[in-house]
Design an enzyme around this catalytic site. Structure first.
Site, PDB file in Angstrom:
ATOM      1  N   CYS A  51      72.396 -85.812  36.941  1.00  0.00           N
ATOM      2  CA  CYS A  51      71.813 -84.922  37.949  1.00  0.00           C
ATOM      3  C   CYS A  51      70.679 -84.091  37.331  1.00  0.00           C
ATOM      4  O   CYS A  51      69.698 -84.656  36.885  1.00  0.00           O
ATOM      5  CB  CYS A  51      72.892 -84.061  38.605  1.00  0.00           C
ATOM      6  SG  CYS A  51      72.360 -83.322  40.158  1.00  0.00           S
ATOM      7  N   HIS A  64      76.131 -88.745  40.842  1.00  0.00           N
ATOM      8  CA  HIS A  64      77.223 -88.261  40.000  1.00  0.00           C
ATOM      9  C   HIS A  64      78.242 -89.370  39.761  1.00  0.00           C
ATOM     10  O   HIS A  64      79.117 -89.592  40.600  1.00  0.00           O
ATOM     11  CB  HIS A  64      77.904 -87.074  40.680  1.00  0.00           C
ATOM     12  CG  HIS A  64      77.044 -85.857  40.706  1.00  0.00           C
ATOM     13  ND1 HIS A  64      77.095 -84.887  39.742  1.00  0.00           N
ATOM     14  CD2 HIS A  64      76.071 -85.475  41.557  1.00  0.00           C
ATOM     15  CE1 HIS A  64      76.204 -83.951  39.991  1.00  0.00           C
ATOM     16  NE2 HIS A  64      75.566 -84.279  41.097  1.00  0.00           N
ATOM     17  N   GLU A  80      80.684 -89.309  37.907  1.00  0.00           N
ATOM     18  CA  GLU A  80      82.010 -88.683  37.784  1.00  0.00           C
ATOM     19  C   GLU A  80      82.663 -88.431  39.139  1.00  0.00           C
ATOM     20  O   GLU A  80      83.842 -88.119  39.224  1.00  0.00           O
ATOM     21  CB  GLU A  80      81.911 -87.380  36.966  1.00  0.00           C
ATOM     22  CG  GLU A  80      81.353 -86.154  37.692  1.00  0.00           C
ATOM     23  CD  GLU A  80      79.833 -86.085  37.772  1.00  0.00           C
ATOM     24  OE1 GLU A  80      79.169 -87.110  37.510  1.00  0.00           O
ATOM     25  OE2 GLU A  80      79.307 -85.009  38.122  1.00  0.00           O
TER      26      GLU A  80
END
Lengths: 250, 208
Positions: B85, B190, B192
């Site tokens: 990001c 993202h 994650e």
């Protein structure tokens, strides 16, 4: 193309799910971690926890729940309910929440939104608007819908956008719990006036309601009962939306 | 192997930590630190980033010697680094969020606001969007083209050299969402938070 999101919401009280998935094969129907995992494995685009603990002492249990869930679920996790201060937001984020939804505090002390969005970024600040229809417009309520404010929902939505909210979670109090569909006019009115994403909430009782919510301009639809009671799985909901030409992640 | 997530007060990094811990096997040691010596001795580093370009750059600079340590790691030693990001955006020469701010200058280019065609597209760009893989990056091993990833941002990285772009995503225009330049990797989305497919990208990075 950006996909419309489906967000199941779980009500959590004293660290346990009180309105949750009513499946027989769950080991423990009240375990928020287990339920969140079922939803994320089933294709939920995001998970929402609403903490409805009555007392402040019991609110501490939400931190533990968020911490455990974020170690198991790798989709965004939004947590709301009882969030009063920048410090509360900080604590939830540190426990693993990706976004925090703020209702009463946003009305009583809008600077919380400005300060927290500057500090943590707009991406994690969701303002929850609980609105009730009066003659021509909508009024917002706080304290879980118990206290009227006299504030116009649309004006408030625009103000929150200006203050740095990244998203608006718009709940119709008239529709919430009725399973008769979202307040379409409310969703249309707010989503066409602001430039940030709107999540429609309150009233979803069928898959067609989800379709209506998106067609009214919402970027995402939040629902509780239609998923909890096993009427539909997230996947069924998504397939249905896709069949109605609504872009979803499948 | 030592993989370090750089903790420089860039906002919420718990999801990044959780995802790396989930993926890392016994042989991988995941550390979260701002300690320069620990960063130097790592095999790979992860540069997360949330909030604004300006606030992230300021946070990096607030830790004395961190920018130099990162330069040494990524540019001189050419060890693998993954920016996520705003962590990716900081690779640029310059960013225009809040005010004009100098970036790390690792990948020439700028970071500017997504052109939302006068409000036709909502900002932030929040949610799941498909990635169009334009270059087979090492971190995309086993990732199918058009996979969905989770995004949340209002600014985009515009590199000068299009050869560094490994994937784009469509939101009002083709936005650069992944870059690879030698040992430097970055994703605008993202991983994650992108479910199993995102974890696969993290696994690929760990196993580089």
């Amino acid at each position: 193309m950006l996909k419309n999101r489906i967000i199941p919401c779980l009500d959590v009280k004293n660290g346990r799910v009180v309105k949750g998935i009513n499946f027989i094969n769950l080991k423990d129907a009240g375990d928020p971690v287990e339920q969140a995992k079922i939803y994320s494995d089933g294709g939920a685009d995001e998970i929402c926890f609403l903490d409805i603990s009555a007392s402040n002492e019991n609110r501490d249990t939400i931190y533990e729940v968020v911490e455990k869930t974020s170690k198991k679920c790798f989709v965004p996790l939004t947590v709301g309910g009882g969030v009063r201060s920048v410090e509360d937001i900080n604590k939830l984020l540190n426990c693993g929440a990706d976004k925090v939804s703020i209702n009463t505090a946003a009305v009583q002390n809008p600077e919380v939104i400005m300060e927290s969005s500057r500090k943590f970024g707009s991406q994690c600040i969701v303002v929850a608007i609980d609105a009730k229809k009066n003659q021509k417009s909508w009024e917002i309520f706080t304290h879980g819908g118990r206290i009227s404010t006299g504030i116009d929902a649309l004006e408030f939505a625009l103000k929150m956008e200006k203050f740095g909210a990244g998203e608006l979670l718009v709940t119709s109090m008239d529709k919430d719990g009725t399973q008769s569909g979202y307040d379409i006019d409310l969703v249309k009115k707010i989503s066409s006036s602001v430039n940030i994403p709107v999540i429609a909430s309150g009233g979803a009782g069928s898959l067609d309601h989800l379709v209506e919510g998106i067609k009214s301009g919402a970027s995402a639809v939040l629902a509780a009962s239609i998923f909890h009671y096993g009427s539909y799985s997230i996947n069924e909901a998504k397939k249905y939306l896709a069949s109605k030409n609504i872009p979803v992640r499948i | 192997m030592k993989v370090t997530i750089v903790d420089y007060n860039s906002g919420n990094i718990s999801s990044v930590i959780n995802s790396f811990n989930e993926v890392a096997g016994d042989k991988v040691n995941i550390k979260i630190t701002s300690d320069l010596n620990k960063i130097k001795s790592s095999d790979k580093i992860v540069l997360p980033g949330q909030g604004s370009f300006k606030s992230c750059i300021e946070a990096l600079k607030n830790i004395t010697g961190l920018v130099e340590t990162l330069n040494e790691f990524a540019i001189n030693d050419k060890k693998p680094l993954l920016g996520i990001c705003v962590g990716l955006q900081m690779f640029a020469d310059i960013g225009y969020e809040e005010t004009e701010t100098k970036g790390l200058g690792w990948i020439s280019g700028k970071v500017s606001k997504i052109n939302n065609l006068n409000g036709k597209f909502k900002l932030p760009h929040i949610g799941w969007n498909q990635i169009n893989i334009v270059k087979q990056s090492k971190i995309f091993k086993g990732i199918e083209n058009n996979s969905h990833m989770y995004f949340v941002h209002s600014y985009e990285f515009v590199p000068n050299d299009i050869n560094v772009i490994s994937a784009t995503t469509n939101y009002s225009s083709n936005i650069v969402c992944s870059v690879e330049k030698e040992n430097i990797f970055g994703t605008q989305f993202h991983p994650e938070k992108s479910d199993k497919i995102g974890l696969k990208i993290i696994d690929n990075f760990i196993n580089l």
